[in-house]
Design an enzyme around this catalytic site. Structure first.
Site, PDB file in Angstrom:
ATOM      1  N   MET A  42       0.849  -1.196   0.000  1.00  0.00           N
ATOM      2  CA  MET A  42       0.000   0.000   0.000  1.00  0.00           C
ATOM      3  C   MET A  42       0.884   1.245   0.000  1.00  0.00           C
ATOM      4  SD  MET A  42      -3.557  -0.718   1.919  1.00  0.00           S
ATOM      5  CE  MET A  42      -3.119  -0.252   3.571  1.00  0.00           C
ATOM      6  N   HIS A  49       9.527  -3.682   3.277  1.00  0.00           N
ATOM      7  CA  HIS A  49       9.037  -3.899   1.910  1.00  0.00           C
ATOM      8  C   HIS A  49      10.200  -4.221   0.966  1.00  0.00           C
ATOM      9  CE1 HIS A  49       5.779  -1.109   3.454  1.00  0.00           C
ATOM     10  NE2 HIS A  49       5.065  -2.114   2.993  1.00  0.00           N
ATOM     11  N   GLN A  73     -10.428  -2.548   2.623  1.00  0.00           N
ATOM     12  CA  GLN A  73      -9.990  -3.081   3.916  1.00  0.00           C
ATOM     13  C   GLN A  73     -10.046  -2.031   5.023  1.00  0.00           C
ATOM     14  OE1 GLN A  73      -6.271  -4.168   1.998  1.00  0.00           O
ATOM     15  NE2 GLN A  73      -5.125  -3.366   3.751  1.00  0.00           N
ATOM     16  N   GLY A 168       5.241 -10.161   4.110  1.00  0.00           N
ATOM     17  CA  GLY A 168       6.039 -10.061   5.329  1.00  0.00           C
ATOM     18  C   GLY A 168       5.382 -10.796   6.482  1.00  0.00           C
ATOM     19  N   GLN A 169       6.200 -11.464   7.295  1.00  0.00           N
ATOM     20  CA  GLN A 169       5.663 -12.238   8.416  1.00  0.00           C
ATOM     21  C   GLN A 169       5.106 -11.349   9.531  1.00  0.00           C
ATOM     22  OE1 GLN A 169       8.341 -15.270   9.874  1.00  0.00           O
ATOM     23  NE2 GLN A 169       8.528 -16.225   7.858  1.00  0.00           N
ATOM     24  N   ASP A 171       2.750  -9.405   9.272  1.00  0.00           N
ATOM     25  CA  ASP A 171       1.299  -9.583   9.121  1.00  0.00           C
ATOM     26  C   ASP A 171       1.001 -11.079   9.065  1.00  0.00           C
ATOM     27  OD1 ASP A 171       0.629  -6.729   8.856  1.00  0.00           O
ATOM     28  OD2 ASP A 171       1.815  -6.870   7.035  1.00  0.00           O
ATOM     29  N   MET A 205       9.475  -2.964  11.669  1.00  0.00           N
ATOM     30  CA  MET A 205       9.325  -1.842  10.747  1.00  0.00           C
ATOM     31  C   MET A 205       7.881  -1.770  10.246  1.00  0.00           C
ATOM     32  SD  MET A 205      12.832  -1.779   8.571  1.00  0.00           S
ATOM     33  CE  MET A 205      14.398  -1.557   9.393  1.00  0.00           C
TER      34      MET A 205
END
Length: 318
Positions: A42, A49, A73, A168-169, A171, A205
Site C-alpha cells: 500500500m 518492503h 480493507q 512479510g511475516q 502480518d 518496521m
C-alpha cells in the site's frame, strides 16, 4: 496521474496505472520465459518492503511491486484518507534496490468496477471471504479487514499472474489467510513469507511508526519485548499452558503502561490483545503441544498508533 513506459529512460522503472498496459508488459515477460515475482504493497515503503523485493529478485527473473491503498480493507471510522501516500519516495526506494522491473499503480475505478464505498452494507460487486481464518486475532477489532485484503489480493493476482508472491511475516494472519486462499482457489502461485524486518532495538518496521513521537518511540518496543518473554517461557522453562506462557508478556505490558502513566508523558499505552494460536487453523491454544507450530502475536496502542507484532514458535515460515 498518468504513467506509461514510453517516457521511461534507460534504467527507469516503468509505472503502469492502466491494467491493459500492464498486461501487455506481462505478456512480453511470458514470451521471454521470464518468471515473475510479486510484492503487493500500500506504499509508504520501508526496509521491510524492500527486503521482500530483494527476496523476490533472488528467486524470480522480474519483480513487480504494486502500490494500492485498498479502500475495501478500511472501515468508515478508519484512516483511509490519512494513510500516507508517498509515491515519489517509494519510487526512489524501489529504484535504489535495482531489483524492481515494474510498478503497478492501479486506479480505484479499475480495481472496483462496481464502485466501492466504506459502508459494507452498501457495497456492490464481488468479494472474497476466507471463512474460518478472518474473524479472530486482527479480525476481532477489524471484522471486514481480511475480506478486503483477500479481495484485493485476488484481483492483483489476476492482473499480475505471478509465479511467486511475497509477504512479510509481521502480518502473520494475513499470510495464513492468503496462503489458504491460494490453495482453496487453486491459484498457480507459490506464496512466500519473509521474516519481519526490525529496527536495531527490535521494533518491527511499519509505515505507522512515522506517527510515533520520540517519547512514544522509546516505549514502542514493549510488544516485541513482551512476546519475547512469552517465547522464553516456552523455550527456557518448558511452559505449555497458555496462562503460563502469556503471563510474563502481560507483566511487561502492565509495567510499561504504569510507567507511562506515572511519568505523565501525555499519551497512553493500551493493550489491544495478546494471542497464542495454531499456525494452520489460527485457533487459540489453551495448551501448546510438543513442537506444535504456533504464532505468538498481539497489538498495542501507543498514543493513537496501533502497533502489531508476532513471533513464531516451532516454525520458520508461515
Amino acid at each position: 496521474m498518468s504513467h506509461s513506459t514510453s517516457s521511461a529512460a534507460a534504467g527507469d522503472i516503468p509505472v503502469f496505472d492502466r491494467i491493459d498496459d500492464f498486461r501487455a508488459w506481462r505478456r512480453e515477460q511470458l514470451k521471454q520465459n521470464k518468471t515473475v515475482g510479486f510484492v503487493p504493497t500500500m506504499g509508504a515503503l520501508h526496509e521491510g518492503h524492500l527486503s521482500l523485493v530483494k527476496a523476490a529478485k533472488e528467486e524470480c527473473d522480474s519483480v513487480v511491486v504494486s502500490i494500492f491503498v485498498n479502500p475495501a480493507q478500511f472501515a468508515p471510522h478508519e484512516d483511509l484518507d490519512q494513510y500516507p501516500r508517498t509515491f515519489d519516495t517509494d519510487y526512489q526506494s524501489l529504484a535504489s534496490t535495482g531489483a524492481c522491473a515494474a510498478i503497478l499503480l492501479p486506479r480505484v475505478s479499475e480495481m472496483y468496477p462496481s464502485g466501492i464505498t466504506l459502508d459494507r452494507s452498501q457495497q456492490r460487486g464481488t468479494f472474497v471471504d476466507v471463512l474460518g481464518l478472518s474473524h479472530q486475532m486482527e479480525g476481532i477489532p477489524r471484522p471486514h479487514f481480511f475480506r478486503g485484503v483477500a479481495t484485493v489480493v485476488t484481483k492483483l493476482f489476476n492482473i499480475v499472474q505471478p509465479e511467486r508472491a511475497y509477504f512479510g511475516q509481521k502480518d502473520a494472519q494475513q499470510c495464513v489467510v492468503v496462503r489458504n486462499m491460494v490453495n482453496d482457489l487453486l491459484l498457480p502461485i507459490r506464496m512466500r513469507s519473509i521474516p519481519t524486518c526490525r529496527e536495531a532495538d527490535g521494533l518491527a518496521m511499519s509505515s505507522r511508526n512515522r506517527y510515533l513521537t520520540p517519547e512514544m518511540r522509546k516505549v514502542a518496543t514493549l510488544l516485541y519485548r513482551a512476546l519475547g518473554a512469552a517465547r522464553q517461557s516456552v523455550v527456557g522453562s518448558g511452559n505449555k499452558e497458555r496462562k503460563q506462557i502469556l503471563e510474563p508478556a502481560y507483566g511487561i505490558i502492565e509495567e510499561v503502561v504504569q510507567q507511562v502513566k506515572d511519568q505523565q508523558l501525555g499519551f497512553d499505552v493500551r493493550l489491544d490483545y495478546l494471542s497464542l494460536v495454531d499456525v494452520a487453523t489460527l485457533t487459540e491454544l489453551e495448551q501448546l503441544e510438543e513442537s506444535q507450530p504456533a504464532i505468538l502475536s498481539g497489538a498495542v496502542y501507543v498514543g493513537t498508533t496501533r502497533l502489531i507484532d508476532n513471533i513464531l514458535l516451532n516454525a520458520e515460515e508461515l
